[in-house]
Scaffold this active site. Structure first.
Site, PDB file in Angstrom:
ATOM      1  N   CYS A  35       9.578  -9.990 -11.265  1.00  0.00           N
ATOM      2  CA  CYS A  35       8.135  -9.994 -11.547  1.00  0.00           C
ATOM      3  C   CYS A  35       7.887  -9.945 -13.055  1.00  0.00           C
ATOM      4  O   CYS A  35       7.040 -10.658 -13.589  1.00  0.00           O
ATOM      5  CB  CYS A  35       7.456  -8.804 -10.877  1.00  0.00           C
ATOM      6  SG  CYS A  35       7.568  -8.763  -9.090  1.00  0.00           S
ATOM      7  N   CYS A  45       9.484  -5.460  -9.705  1.00  0.00           N
ATOM      8  CA  CYS A  45      10.906  -5.667  -9.965  1.00  0.00           C
ATOM      9  C   CYS A  45      11.097  -6.500 -11.235  1.00  0.00           C
ATOM     10  O   CYS A  45      10.135  -6.969 -11.849  1.00  0.00           O
ATOM     11  CB  CYS A  45      11.566  -6.360  -8.772  1.00  0.00           C
ATOM     12  SG  CYS A  45      10.896  -7.993  -8.441  1.00  0.00           S
ATOM     13  N   ASP A  81      -5.800   4.499  -2.162  1.00  0.00           N
ATOM     14  CA  ASP A  81      -5.312   3.464  -3.088  1.00  0.00           C
ATOM     15  C   ASP A  81      -6.339   2.943  -4.072  1.00  0.00           C
ATOM     16  O   ASP A  81      -5.982   2.322  -5.069  1.00  0.00           O
ATOM     17  CB  ASP A  81      -4.792   2.262  -2.292  1.00  0.00           C
ATOM     18  CG  ASP A  81      -5.930   1.383  -1.787  1.00  0.00           C
ATOM     19  OD1 ASP A  81      -6.869   1.922  -1.165  1.00  0.00           O
ATOM     20  OD2 ASP A  81      -5.881   0.158  -2.022  1.00  0.00           O
ATOM     21  N   ASP A 137     -11.187   6.152  -4.302  1.00  0.00           N
ATOM     22  CA  ASP A 137     -10.427   7.288  -3.780  1.00  0.00           C
ATOM     23  C   ASP A 137      -9.981   8.248  -4.879  1.00  0.00           C
ATOM     24  O   ASP A 137      -9.448   9.315  -4.578  1.00  0.00           O
ATOM     25  CB  ASP A 137      -9.172   6.805  -3.035  1.00  0.00           C
ATOM     26  CG  ASP A 137      -9.502   5.907  -1.854  1.00  0.00           C
ATOM     27  OD1 ASP A 137     -10.438   6.250  -1.104  1.00  0.00           O
ATOM     28  OD2 ASP A 137      -8.836   4.876  -1.688  1.00  0.00           O
ATOM     29  N   ASP A 179      -7.107   7.219   3.458  1.00  0.00           N
ATOM     30  CA  ASP A 179      -8.076   6.133   3.270  1.00  0.00           C
ATOM     31  C   ASP A 179      -7.664   5.009   4.215  1.00  0.00           C
ATOM     32  O   ASP A 179      -6.506   4.939   4.644  1.00  0.00           O
ATOM     33  CB  ASP A 179      -8.042   5.665   1.818  1.00  0.00           C
ATOM     34  CG  ASP A 179      -8.831   4.387   1.603  1.00  0.00           C
ATOM     35  OD1 ASP A 179     -10.008   4.343   1.999  1.00  0.00           O
ATOM     36  OD2 ASP A 179      -8.248   3.429   1.063  1.00  0.00           O
TER      37      ASP A 179
END
Length: 729
Positions: free
Chosen positions: A44, A41, A625, A629, A444
């Site tokens: 941040c 956001c 994530d 992966d 995962d």
């Protein structure tokens, strides 16, 4: 060498809200670049920029929310490690990226180019329509001819610029000996222009410059919607390359010298300091430490590495310095092998043929045949070249695939808006079509179905003395379990005990002294007890004669169990693949209701498993994530990753889950099926329109202007039908 924190807490309470777009653009001359996977956001962005700009050596720092990166223009003496420390201190997860390995995608540039062409076509068509109104209102003779010539002066350069993508694609297709949708589009536009110029030259009553421009405008609108859907997509292989550490410390004549990773060679001695990522594959020759292998295996807990142990590029050294002898560098490392897997998988997935492309294969030849037959038929019957060309132009315009061109992007945009409001961002233009075909969902575990951060579960069972000792010992280590203990202690307002001679023993734990007693926190075997079947645990000797086991759980994400159940109700098969240990995966799977699961899987094994499912005819949705992966994400028919995922995982996926809740995953499958239904309805609408309108055009009952109006009506109908996806039905 870049240090990083793999499970830094989210610093902003506003991060659970849907993100707002940042106005920041990449700094073109940025010397340093950081990946910030946990920013969500505007707050941040402001916090990270304040932290970076407060450094005296930084000239300018900007954060881009869409790409989740910071671009820093700093003086030469400022190192990436300093910047990483600043951002970590602000409470954010951070990785260094190599600016030379990243480029602005061609897709994003193409989107800007289409928008500019769309604006020109729209502006020109509005002006020509104003002139056409005067002609329709009764302007005649010299006045009419003047308005037609002014319209020609506006339309010809506007179409030459705006319709260039159609002209270029059509020419490329014809040179290759094939037909695509752009061939009839190009013919329709050029024929409308040619007919209009002819009519204007002969002082005719009607010219169709407005029809040609309107046609171009609607077609560009469809292309731009499609480009907008693609604009977020980036190459995962490129991201993986950028993730590699750009510098390393090589041992030369007994001293560590910082060099570029590109200059490392096999058999070089490389120093990896605590907190640094390993730049090469190698064998440990000196030191003992714990390493975080989650980047390759997904394993939650670190593993101990000592002399003679093998270590891979991309792993993170946590506790003690390690010296290793390089056995593979550059393109031969484990990290590069994963990048190669991703590249191969992405190229395979890019061959997916969309519904619109499949329709175009049948559509383009049919349009050409109809138009040619109409022209020849009228020419033979009437002998009037002018009338024959007008009818041929009307057929081409009325059959021009505006509705087909809008059928997919209009629905995709509407469905993307609905899913974004639920917390899921669609990156790839064909993702919804592929998601609608899904019959198997593979998850995962760590960081996807779980938060990826161990949580202490039996804190209240400890005495006050044990709690204060555990807190004090935990503060002396960067181990994930130590951080979990410290976090719990702080949340309970616990005060740490005062220790002397606090020491961390890599691979074992931490120890210190209270009075004359030695206190220790670490591996159960080192403390003198057994882990048993307690899953993730540590042991504590608080000097009171009692050995205490501290138990941890990898906390499941909100909505995990509900999402599994919802997917099964939709008729999909759900599996769990994890790099974690067997007993940990079994326990977790039982808790959330997954009956099919596989543990101890490496990245290439996950990708191979997904590929095997695909070969058996399954349409696989992969949700993951981590870097481990990325190959599986790219191999799957369609893929989703959380916003907190590593840049490389987000880039390899087709969709990004913006919030913490997994519920949008099941809803995405449902919406995708609805969207595909609407796309097929749009194709039926476009087909019905052609069945009614084409005979009228062939019969000479529709002028090119009427054809353009009919085409516009069908395009608007298709767009309105697409908006139904925004509803629940």
């Amino acid at each position: 060498m870049t240090s990083l924190t793999t499970n830094a807490p989210v610093a902003c309470p506003g991060c659970l809200a849907a993100p707002t777009e940042a106005a920041a653009n990449p700094v073109s001359d940025a010397r340093l670049m950081l990946s910030l996977p946990t920013i969500h956001c505007q707050a941040c962005i402001a916090k990270v920029e304040r932290a970076l700009n407060a450094h005296s050596g930084i000239k300018h720092a900007r954060v881009n929310l869409t790409l989740k990166r910071a671009y820093v223009d700093a003086s030469p003496n400022v190192t990436a490690a300093e910047l990483v420390s600043l951002v970590e201190a602000a409470g954010f997860e951070v990785y260094e990226l190599d600016p030379d390995a990243l480029n602005d995608t061609a897709t994003r540039k193409a989107g800007h180019d289409l928008l500019m062409r769309l604006a020109v076509a729209g502006f020109a068509s509005m002006n020509v329509m104003l002139l056409s109104v005067a002609v329709w209102s009764g302007a005649a003779d010299a006045t009419r001819d003047m308005f037609h010539w002014i319209s020609a002066a506006i339309a010809i350069p506007a179409i030459a610029f705006s319709a260039k993508p159609f002209f270029s694609n059509a020419w490329s297709a014809l040179k290759a000996g094939r037909l695509n949708m752009d061939v009839p589009i190009t013919l329709a536009i050029l024929l409308a222009l040619a007919t209009s110029l002819w009519e204007t030259w002969l002082s005719g009553h009607h010219a169709y410059f407005d029809a040609a421009l309107t046609l171009t405008f609607f077609l560009l609108a469809g292309r731009w919607l499609d480009a907008r859907a693609r604009s977020a997509a980036r190459s995962a292989a490129e991201e993986l390359t950028a993730l590699e550490v750009p510098r390393a410390w090589r041992i030369e004549e007994g001293a560590a010298v910082e060099i570029s990773v590109a200059n490392l060679r096999v058999d070089d001695l490389v120093l990896v300091r605590p907190g640094g990522r390993v730049p090469v594959d190698g064998i440990v020759t000196e030191g003992r430490s714990e390493v975080d292998r989650a980047v390759l295996t997904g394993e939650t807990l670190p593993e101990t590495r000592g002399i003679g142990d093998v270590i891979s590029a991309g792993e993170v050294n946590l506790t003690g310095p390690l010296t290793l002898r390089a056995t593979a560098v550059g393109r031969d490392t484990s990290l590069h092998r994963i990048a190669a897997l991703v590249s191969v998988a992405e190229s395979g997935r890019s061959r997916y043929t969309s519904l619109a492309d499949r329709a175009a294969k049948l559509y383009a030849p049919g349009v050409h045949i109809l138009s040619a037959l109409a022209f020849l038929g009228w020419l033979i019957w009437s002998g009037d070249m002018r009338v024959s060309l007008n009818i041929a132009a009307a057929v081409l315009i009325i059959t021009c695939p505006c509705a087909l061109g809008l059928a997919v992007p209009a629905v995709t945009t509407a469905a993307s808006g609905r899913l974004f409001s639920r917390g899921l961002l669609i990156k790839n233009a064909t993702a919804l079509e592929r998601l609608a075909e899904v019959d198997t969902v593979v998850f995962d575990k760590t960081g996807t179905l779980t938060t990826g951060q161990p949580v202490l579960s039996n804190w209240e069972e400890l005495t006050d003395v044990q709690q204060s000792v555990a807190f004090a010992l935990a503060e002396g280590s960067s181990h994930p379990l130590s951080r979990a203990i410290a976090k719990t202690a702080k949340s309970k307002s616990c005060r740490p005990a005062v220790l002397r001679e606090l020491l961390e023993r890599p691979g074992f734990g931490t120890q210190g002294h209270i009075n004359k007693n030695v206190v220790r926190l670490g591996r159960p075997e080192w403390i003198g007890t057994s882990a048993g079947d307690d899953g993730i645990c540590a042991a504590l000797d608080a000097g009171d004669g009692v050995l205490t086991t501290l138990k941890f759980e990898d906390q499941e994400r909100p909505g995990a169990a509900e999402t599994i159940a919802a997917l099964e109700r939709l008729g999909t098969r759900v599996l769990l693949l994890s790099g974690d240990r067997h007993h940990s995966v079994a326990r977790f799977s039982s808790r959330i209701g997954v009956t099919e699961w596989h543990a101890d899987m490496l990245p290439d094994e996950k990708a191979a498993f997904v590929a095997d499912l695909t070969e058996k005819g399954c349409r696989v949705l992969m949700v993951g994530d981590g870097l481990n992966d990325t190959a599986a994400l790219a191999t799957a028919h369609v893929s989703i990753s959380p916003a907190q995922a590593l840049d490389a995982a987000r880039a390899a996926s087709d969709m990004v889950l913006l919030g913490q809740d997994l519920a949008p995953v099941a809803e995405a499958v449902l919406v995708a099926r609805q969207a595909t239904k609407r796309i097929k309805e749009n194709f039926r609408i476009a087909t019905l329109y052609n069945v009614v309108a084409v005979p009228m055009a062939i019969a000479g009952m529709a002028t090119p202007l009427m054809a353009a109006l009919a085409m516009s009506t069908s395009s608007i109908t298709v767009s309105l039908n697409a908006l139904r996806v925004r509803g629940r039905g």
